[in-house]
Design a protein around this motif. Structure first.
Motif, PDB file in Angstrom:
ATOM      1  N   PRO A 248     -24.864  24.227  48.933  1.00  0.00           N
ATOM      2  CA  PRO A 248     -26.131  24.090  48.197  1.00  0.00           C
ATOM      3  C   PRO A 248     -26.622  25.409  47.599  1.00  0.00           C
ATOM      4  CG  PRO A 248     -26.521  24.035  50.561  1.00  0.00           C
ATOM      5  CD  PRO A 248     -25.034  23.963  50.361  1.00  0.00           C
ATOM      6  N   HIS A 249     -26.203  26.533  48.189  1.00  0.00           N
ATOM      7  CA  HIS A 249     -26.620  27.838  47.641  1.00  0.00           C
ATOM      8  C   HIS A 249     -25.929  28.122  46.308  1.00  0.00           C
ATOM      9  CE1 HIS A 249     -23.137  28.237  50.170  1.00  0.00           C
ATOM     10  NE2 HIS A 249     -22.912  29.494  49.845  1.00  0.00           N
ATOM     11  N   ILE A 250     -24.900  27.311  45.986  1.00  0.00           N
ATOM     12  CA  ILE A 250     -24.225  27.423  44.686  1.00  0.00           C
ATOM     13  C   ILE A 250     -24.666  26.282  43.764  1.00  0.00           C
ATOM     14  CG2 ILE A 250     -21.978  27.373  43.517  1.00  0.00           C
ATOM     15  CD1 ILE A 250     -20.774  28.594  46.053  1.00  0.00           C
ATOM     16  N   SER A 251     -24.693  25.062  44.296  1.00  0.00           N
ATOM     17  CA  SER A 251     -24.992  23.902  43.438  1.00  0.00           C
ATOM     18  C   SER A 251     -26.495  23.696  43.237  1.00  0.00           C
ATOM     19  CB  SER A 251     -24.365  22.640  44.023  1.00  0.00           C
ATOM     20  OG  SER A 251     -24.883  22.370  45.303  1.00  0.00           O
ATOM     21  N   GLN A 252     -27.308  24.086  44.222  1.00  0.00           N
ATOM     22  CA  GLN A 252     -28.770  23.934  44.127  1.00  0.00           C
ATOM     23  C   GLN A 252     -29.459  25.229  44.566  1.00  0.00           C
ATOM     24  OE1 GLN A 252     -30.375  21.258  43.051  1.00  0.00           O
ATOM     25  NE2 GLN A 252     -28.649  19.868  42.867  1.00  0.00           N
ATOM     26  N   PRO A 253     -29.205  26.340  43.859  1.00  0.00           N
ATOM     27  CA  PRO A 253     -29.687  27.634  44.366  1.00  0.00           C
ATOM     28  C   PRO A 253     -31.211  27.767  44.399  1.00  0.00           C
ATOM     29  CG  PRO A 253     -28.709  27.895  42.179  1.00  0.00           C
ATOM     30  CD  PRO A 253     -28.397  26.505  42.632  1.00  0.00           C
ATOM     31  N   LEU A 254     -31.904  27.163  43.422  1.00  0.00           N
ATOM     32  CA  LEU A 254     -33.368  27.307  43.404  1.00  0.00           C
ATOM     33  C   LEU A 254     -33.999  26.583  44.573  1.00  0.00           C
ATOM     34  CD1 LEU A 254     -34.246  27.072  39.609  1.00  0.00           C
ATOM     35  CD2 LEU A 254     -34.496  29.043  41.123  1.00  0.00           C
ATOM     36  N   GLU A 255     -33.549  25.352  44.792  1.00  0.00           N
ATOM     37  CA  GLU A 255     -34.072  24.557  45.903  1.00  0.00           C
ATOM     38  C   GLU A 255     -33.732  25.215  47.245  1.00  0.00           C
ATOM     39  OE1 GLU A 255     -36.109  21.383  47.571  1.00  0.00           O
ATOM     40  OE2 GLU A 255     -36.018  22.054  45.490  1.00  0.00           O
ATOM     41  N   THR A 256     -32.506  25.737  47.348  1.00  0.00           N
ATOM     42  CA  THR A 256     -32.086  26.411  48.590  1.00  0.00           C
ATOM     43  C   THR A 256     -32.933  27.660  48.831  1.00  0.00           C
ATOM     44  OG1 THR A 256     -29.835  25.605  48.233  1.00  0.00           O
ATOM     45  CG2 THR A 256     -30.102  27.385  49.816  1.00  0.00           C
ATOM     46  N   SER A 257     -33.131  28.454  47.777  1.00  0.00           N
ATOM     47  CA  SER A 257     -33.947  29.677  47.905  1.00  0.00           C
ATOM     48  C   SER A 257     -35.367  29.334  48.338  1.00  0.00           C
ATOM     49  CB  SER A 257     -34.020  30.430  46.573  1.00  0.00           C
ATOM     50  OG  SER A 257     -32.737  30.736  46.103  1.00  0.00           O
ATOM     51  N   LYS A 258     -35.903  28.267  47.761  1.00  0.00           N
ATOM     52  CA  LYS A 258     -37.276  27.861  48.074  1.00  0.00           C
ATOM     53  C   LYS A 258     -37.395  27.491  49.555  1.00  0.00           C
ATOM     54  CE  LYS A 258     -40.644  24.600  46.232  1.00  0.00           C
ATOM     55  NZ  LYS A 258     -40.404  23.191  46.492  1.00  0.00           N
ATOM     56  N   MET A 259     -36.430  26.732  50.062  1.00  0.00           N
ATOM     57  CA  MET A 259     -36.437  26.364  51.489  1.00  0.00           C
ATOM     58  C   MET A 259     -36.348  27.595  52.380  1.00  0.00           C
ATOM     59  SD  MET A 259     -34.129  22.963  52.118  1.00  0.00           S
ATOM     60  CE  MET A 259     -34.737  21.359  51.594  1.00  0.00           C
ATOM     61  N   ILE A 260     -35.493  28.527  51.976  1.00  0.00           N
ATOM     62  CA  ILE A 260     -35.325  29.758  52.747  1.00  0.00           C
ATOM     63  C   ILE A 260     -36.628  30.540  52.802  1.00  0.00           C
ATOM     64  CG2 ILE A 260     -34.229  32.056  52.704  1.00  0.00           C
ATOM     65  CD1 ILE A 260     -31.680  30.620  51.602  1.00  0.00           C
TER      66      ILE A 260
END
Length: 266
Positions: A248-260
């Motif tokens: 997900p850090h490659i395919s959905q990086p914005l969403e992953t960053s937001k969760m982090i």
């Protein structure tokens, strides 16, 4: 004695009081974080590294006996923390690195403030006790045999499966080239260590607060694994990200960053 910073090709980017260590998964290297680092670098100091045998690490430091379990990789993480004199570490591990980070935090909980596990699994094999890991032993044996016989063929088979995209998608091509660039002997040994590992008995030893990010559709790690982890880690939060595939850090990086960021800043 190999210099730790050279051995693991350690790089530091970003501004910030607190340090995030980003630990890549099997068959990858630190470049796999390139889509999330811009979102984190203005708030945190980020330490990137390659496991020995991956990326631009020092391949001469690779010893099969050291890396025959995850404890060899765990020791390298602790070496980096000690060499850089890091404190209050936020550790983000993808896939098998989640367990490597867990082992490091069990051994030295004083080094870590929080762990984030992206698409983690404590055990990839289905168990007769009802545990669903996603693979039968025969599946893993086939994958390992394919790696030995035709490494490039294995990479082109595995990349679209893991990315859950078509063969010709840019992300799949990127993952495949990452797989192929890994030293084939090291990759084969790391695959065995990864897929045959079972760290379920260690889960209750972890005290450090942990976020589990699970993909809604992951062909490598079924959603039951995230639920299992969340039940067995005493201080964990499970977040499901609407993403296909294991990266997900490659395919959905914005969403992953937001969760982090939401987790780190609460």
């Amino acid at each position: 004695m190999h210099n730790v910073m050279n051995r693991n090709n350690v790089k530091v980017i970003g501004q910030g009081e607190q340090t995030i260590i980003l630990a890549h998964g099997f068959g990858c290297d630190q470049s796999m974080w390139q889509y999330v680092t811009p979102n984190l670098a203005d708030r945190y100091r980020i330490v990137l590294f390659d496991y020995v045998g991956s990326g631009n690490s020092d391949i001469t430091a690779y010893k099969s006996e050291k890396y025959s379990t995850l404890h060899g990789y765990k020791q390298d993480v602790l070496d980096i923390i000690e060499e850089m004199n890091l404190q209050h570490v936020l550790f983000i591990g993808h896939s098998i690195s989640s367990m490597i980070g867990m082992l490091a935090a069990i051994e030295r909980p004083d080094y870590f403030d929080k762990l984030i596990m992206i698409a983690p699994s404590p055990c990839y094999l289905n168990d007769s006790d009802g545990y669903i890991g996603g693979f039968e032993r025969s599946d893993i044996n086939e994958i390992l045999a394919m790696m030995e016989m035709n490494f490039a063929g294995w990479a082109s088979y595995m990349a679209p499966l893991a990315m859950d995209q078509s063969n010709d998608s840019e992300l799949t091509k990127e993952l495949e080239s990452s797989f192929v660039s890994t030293n084939s002997r090291v990759a084969r040994e790391f695959a065995e260590v990864t897929f045959y590992s079972d760290y379920r008995s260690s889960l209750d030893l972890l005290d450090v607060p942990t976020l589990i990010i699970q993909c809604s559709e992951d062909s490598i790690v079924p959603k039951e694994v995230g639920e299992y982890l969340n039940q067995h880690l005493q201080n964990s939060t499970l977040k499901i990200i609407d993403a296909r595939g294991h990266y997900p850090h490659i395919s959905q990086p914005l969403e992953t960053s937001k969760m982090i960021m939401e987790y780190l800043e609460n």
